[in-house]
Design an enzyme around this catalytic site. Sequence first.
Site, PDB file in Angstrom:
ATOM      1  N   ARG A   1      -4.079  12.209  13.752  1.00  0.00           N
ATOM      2  CA  ARG A   1      -3.325  12.876  14.806  1.00  0.00           C
ATOM      3  C   ARG A   1      -3.001  14.387  14.413  1.00  0.00           C
ATOM      4  NH1 ARG A   1       1.210  11.725  15.533  1.00  0.00           N
ATOM      5  NH2 ARG A   1       1.403  10.184  13.816  1.00  0.00           N
TER       6      ARG A   1
ATOM      7  N   TYR B   1     -10.427  10.975  17.050  1.00  0.00           N
ATOM      8  CA  TYR B   1      -9.641  10.040  15.871  1.00  0.00           C
ATOM      9  C   TYR B   1      -8.507   9.480  16.446  1.00  0.00           C
ATOM     10  CZ  TYR B   1      -8.387   8.111  11.623  1.00  0.00           C
ATOM     11  OH  TYR B   1      -8.206   7.000  10.751  1.00  0.00           O
TER      12      TYR B   1
ATOM     13  N   LYS C   1      -0.899   6.458  21.927  1.00  0.00           N
ATOM     14  CA  LYS C   1       0.164   7.227  21.959  1.00  0.00           C
ATOM     15  C   LYS C   1       0.622   8.081  23.143  1.00  0.00           C
ATOM     16  CE  LYS C   1       0.729   5.701  17.986  1.00  0.00           C
ATOM     17  NZ  LYS C   1       1.661   5.228  16.772  1.00  0.00           N
TER      18      LYS C   1
ATOM     19  N   HIS D   1       8.157   3.321  19.826  1.00  0.00           N
ATOM     20  CA  HIS D   1       7.111   3.157  18.538  1.00  0.00           C
ATOM     21  C   HIS D   1       7.768   2.106  17.776  1.00  0.00           C
ATOM     22  CE1 HIS D   1       4.836   5.636  15.310  1.00  0.00           C
ATOM     23  NE2 HIS D   1       4.305   4.726  15.616  1.00  0.00           N
TER      24      HIS D   1
ATOM     25  N   SER E   1       5.188   6.626  11.565  1.00  0.00           N
ATOM     26  CA  SER E   1       3.813   6.217  11.350  1.00  0.00           C
ATOM     27  C   SER E   1       3.478   6.030   9.697  1.00  0.00           C
ATOM     28  CB  SER E   1       2.984   7.488  11.815  1.00  0.00           C
ATOM     29  OG  SER E   1       3.020   7.660  13.039  1.00  0.00           O
TER      30      SER E   1
ATOM     31  N   CYS F   1       4.865   3.784   8.133  1.00  0.00           N
ATOM     32  CA  CYS F   1       5.895   3.397   7.206  1.00  0.00           C
ATOM     33  C   CYS F   1       6.305   1.944   7.115  1.00  0.00           C
ATOM     34  CB  CYS F   1       7.286   4.153   7.814  1.00  0.00           C
ATOM     35  SG  CYS F   1       7.077   5.910   7.191  1.00  0.00           S
TER      36      CYS F   1
ATOM     37  N   ASP G   1       3.034  -1.676  16.852  1.00  0.00           N
ATOM     38  CA  ASP G   1       3.032  -0.449  17.040  1.00  0.00           C
ATOM     39  C   ASP G   1       3.830   0.008  18.368  1.00  0.00           C
ATOM     40  OD1 ASP G   1       2.082   2.139  15.766  1.00  0.00           O
ATOM     41  OD2 ASP G   1       1.129   2.421  17.342  1.00  0.00           O
TER      42      ASP G   1
ATOM     43  N   ARG H   1      -8.408   3.528   8.778  1.00  0.00           N
ATOM     44  CA  ARG H   1      -7.766   2.434   9.534  1.00  0.00           C
ATOM     45  C   ARG H   1      -8.621   1.347   9.954  1.00  0.00           C
ATOM     46  NH1 ARG H   1      -2.196   3.524  11.888  1.00  0.00           N
ATOM     47  NH2 ARG H   1      -1.938   5.502  10.789  1.00  0.00           N
TER      48      ARG H   1
HETATM   49  P1  GTP Z   1       1.465   3.320  12.058  1.00  0.00           P
HETATM   50  O1  GTP Z   1       0.041   2.659  12.274  1.00  0.00           O
HETATM   51  O2  GTP Z   1       0.764   4.709  11.604  1.00  0.00           O
HETATM   52  O3  GTP Z   1       2.387   3.598  13.029  1.00  0.00           O
HETATM   53  O4  GTP Z   1       2.146   2.972  10.808  1.00  0.00           O
HETATM   54  P2  GTP Z   1       3.066   1.530  10.440  1.00  0.00           P
HETATM   55  O5  GTP Z   1       4.260   1.765  10.477  1.00  0.00           O
HETATM   56  O6  GTP Z   1       2.239   0.316  11.130  1.00  0.00           O
HETATM   57  O7  GTP Z   1       2.543   1.360   8.885  1.00  0.00           O
HETATM   58  P3  GTP Z   1       2.061   0.372   8.055  1.00  0.00           P
HETATM   59  O8  GTP Z   1       2.651  -1.078   8.051  1.00  0.00           O
HETATM   60  O9  GTP Z   1       0.335   0.317   8.145  1.00  0.00           O
HETATM   61  O10 GTP Z   1       2.369   0.910   6.388  1.00  0.00           O
HETATM   62  C1  GTP Z   1       1.867   1.866   5.785  1.00  0.00           C
HETATM   63  C2  GTP Z   1       1.830   1.705   4.438  1.00  0.00           C
HETATM   64  O11 GTP Z   1       3.317   1.425   4.155  1.00  0.00           O
HETATM   65  C3  GTP Z   1       0.934   0.918   3.843  1.00  0.00           C
HETATM   66  O12 GTP Z   1       0.144   1.597   2.874  1.00  0.00           O
HETATM   67  C4  GTP Z   1       1.782  -0.168   3.306  1.00  0.00           C
HETATM   68  O13 GTP Z   1       1.374  -0.805   2.088  1.00  0.00           O
HETATM   69  C5  GTP Z   1       2.999   0.538   2.846  1.00  0.00           C
HETATM   70  N1  GTP Z   1       4.256  -0.580   3.157  1.00  0.00           N
HETATM   71  C6  GTP Z   1       4.244  -1.418   4.115  1.00  0.00           C
HETATM   72  N2  GTP Z   1       5.327  -2.084   3.744  1.00  0.00           N
HETATM   73  C7  GTP Z   1       5.915  -1.624   2.731  1.00  0.00           C
HETATM   74  C8  GTP Z   1       7.127  -2.203   1.888  1.00  0.00           C
HETATM   75  O14 GTP Z   1       7.881  -3.222   2.347  1.00  0.00           O
HETATM   76  N3  GTP Z   1       7.202  -1.709   0.578  1.00  0.00           N
HETATM   77  C9  GTP Z   1       6.352  -0.619   0.088  1.00  0.00           C
HETATM   78  N4  GTP Z   1       6.640  -0.068  -0.954  1.00  0.00           N
HETATM   79  N5  GTP Z   1       5.454  -0.157   1.007  1.00  0.00           N
HETATM   80  C10 GTP Z   1       5.225  -0.779   2.166  1.00  0.00           C
HETATM   81  C1  SPV Z   2       0.506   6.314  14.099  1.00  0.00           C
HETATM   82  O1  SPV Z   2       0.058   7.408  13.803  1.00  0.00           O
HETATM   83  O2  SPV Z   2       1.550   6.303  14.591  1.00  0.00           O
HETATM   84  C2  SPV Z   2      -0.568   5.439  14.603  1.00  0.00           C
HETATM   85  C3  SPV Z   2      -1.953   5.721  14.581  1.00  0.00           C
HETATM   86  O3  SPV Z   2      -0.164   4.345  14.776  1.00  0.00           O
HETATM   87  S1  SPV Z   2      -2.479   6.891  15.518  1.00  0.00           S
HETATM   88  O4  SPV Z   2      -3.208   5.874  16.716  1.00  0.00           O
HETATM   89  O5  SPV Z   2      -3.817   7.427  15.075  1.00  0.00           O
HETATM   90  O6  SPV Z   2      -1.674   7.547  16.159  1.00  0.00           O
HETATM   91 MN    MN Z   3       1.988   4.198  15.093  1.00  0.00          MN
END
Ligand code: GTP
Ligand code: SPV
Ligand code: MN
Length: 649
Positions: free
Chosen positions: A107, A256, A265, A285, A307, A309, A332, A427
């Site tokens: 983004r 993207y 979003k 979010h 994002s 996290c 999400d 992704r």
């Molecule tokens: P968006 O789709 O961008 O909104 O992100 P999201 O909040 O869904 O993030 P996601 O769960 O995909 O996690 C992103 C990264 O954080 C990945 O590389 C995970 O492996 C890492 N991660 C998630 N949970 C944990 C955790 O409990 N501990 C650690 N150390 N890393 C974590």
């Molecule tokens: C984020 O960045 O929080 C996402 C991926 O969930 S995107 O759809 O690219 O915004």
């Molecule tokens: Mn997101």
Amino acid sequence: MPELIEKVAPTSYMTSKCTTTSNVGLYNHIRGFPVSNGETGVLSPKVRAFIEQSVMLCQPEQIHICDGSNREYNMLLRLLYSQGTITPLPKYENCWLARTNPADVARVESKTFICTPHREDSIPTAKENVEGKLGNWISEKDMEAAMFNRFPGCMRGRTMYVVPFSMGPVGSSLSKIGIEITDSAYVVCSMRIMTRMGRAVLNLLRDNSDFVRCLHSVGTPASGKIEQPSWPCDPERTIILHKPASNEIVSYGSGYGGNSLLGKKCFALRIGSTIAKKEGWLAEHMLILGITNPEGEKRYIAAAFPSACGKTNLAMLTPSLPGYKVECIGDDIAWMKYDEKGQLRAINPENGFFGVAPGTSDQTNPNAMKTIFKNTLFTNVASTSDGGVYWEGMENTLTDNISVTDWLGKPWIPGVSKTPAAHPNSRFCTPAEQCPIIDKDWESPDGVPISAILFGGRRPAGVPLVYEAFSWQHGIFVGATMRSEATAAAEHKGKIIMNDPFAMRPFFGYNFGSYLKHWLTMEARANARGAQPPKIFHVNWFRKDANGKFLWPGYGENIRVLEWILKRINNEPCYEKTPIGYIPSENSLNTAQLKKDINIDELFSIPKVFWLKEADDIKQYFDEQVGGDLPAEIAHELNELKKRIGYSE
Ligand code: GTP
Ligand code: SPV
Ligand code: MN
């Protein structure tokens, strides 16, 4: 009826292709532009007008009205394959890999704007000479100019796809409808996974009801030279515009994720939050999960993390504690509204997961691994010589006889190559219904009842594993003061700690100060119905020790934190008070069978020096970024925090 697109297209562009205005060819032409797929007879006047305006502005080769069928999806996949945009992944069932232009991988927050009559409707007034970080405003005149400089004729030689989609189950009273017009078949295929898309939605619009107008083009650079024909884009001129007053979204230059899948979003959060404010609900979010304890009691929790996290991971958690069950509603976005009893209820407006690939493995997120190896579009991951995918975190799937090609298409050698195999923001785009722990009520039109709201982020220092807010108002302060390390989900470089209030910094559709005021009203809305709003917590899986190692194992072990939260939802007195909130009292966080070397004391320590500095930083942030738009209640909460940590000016 919004007229923005009509305004932008000057009369000279408004000439239709065909010279006759008769009805001849009505069923296979729109303003003289051929319709290659779809019946024009079913289009409502409003839908038709939106297509006509877009067609005359963008001048496509032909128009394809999407029906959402399998046949259509397969045809578009074949087309993308023939153009070199995607390659098949024969190791799996109906899975494909797209490699983007390397300049179009995330983004672009700096090029994302909200258009309102007055700047202060969109963003708080930052202190003089300070760059505002809570969104970007654009005037109507500048938005029109931005469109005029990019859109006229931008689809020449391309197919214009018309994508009718529903955010939320088709026909649910909580759902909202949009139409995305795009010149990217990749976007159409992704929208088919991420939203309910196609003919059923067009049929709903036959009563001429309104919808969110979304116009998207991948664009063409001003030079006319497309660097990578398999992934056309115009990174120099990328811009993402929102006009809440008329429910319009306009996106140019990027194919993207959040830049181009406009239901996500742009609609569900930015436009969604403005609609929610007007109608008295919340567009956030947040993931939504269901959790059942060993006694069979089930609760639903929503959680906002910035994002990349951990939302997808928490939403699909495999509990390490026996007897617990977690089920997934969404990873999400949550739309949340009170019912007549004052119970906050949430729906996931999406239909799929657009999840971060790196870090996903059988160890960290086995449910995601069981979801993503059929009917999935991968983007910017690495590929393997046996027709599979690869990314950081999948090391133990590699064998000597398998070679890896990185996300840029170059050979990649484990332990030797210095760059990551997969882009850190690579992704998977996969249907939610394939998740083995999808909740039986994930499509319930009434949503699920929310018992707790979690905020969290990547805080390497100072912030304990979990704490509970003292009250709804204090919880809003906790959300407003969220900070987290920057990730690869947007263009920010390095691991700087950024403020990301409510994990919504890039997604507010209106002034953050008004957003806080709106959240504050949610307590009275519950009380008026004789109920209480959910409890609010803050979690941090990412605290590090002096050697930079995570103190907490995370992932499946996060169930221990959820267990404590469940006990607090039931008002068990398993807490102790600290200056920042309630933390688990001695022995109330279940640490049975946890690895011995986990330093629980360090995980929960609340260093005074750190929190004095944090309070200073918060004060500076509010002064510089929110100014006079900060509600008095939140300023009061900061003063109370300072008093509790023993602050003296
Ligand atoms: P968006 O789709 O961008 O909104 O992100 P999201 O909040 O869904 O993030 P996601 O769960 O995909 O996690 C992103 C990264 O954080 C990945 O590389 C995970 O492996 C890492 N991660 C998630 N949970 C944990 C955790 O409990 N501990 C650690 N150390 N890393 C974590
Ligand atoms: C984020 O960045 O929080 C996402 C991926 O969930 S995107 O759809 O690219 O915004
Ligand atoms: Mn997101």
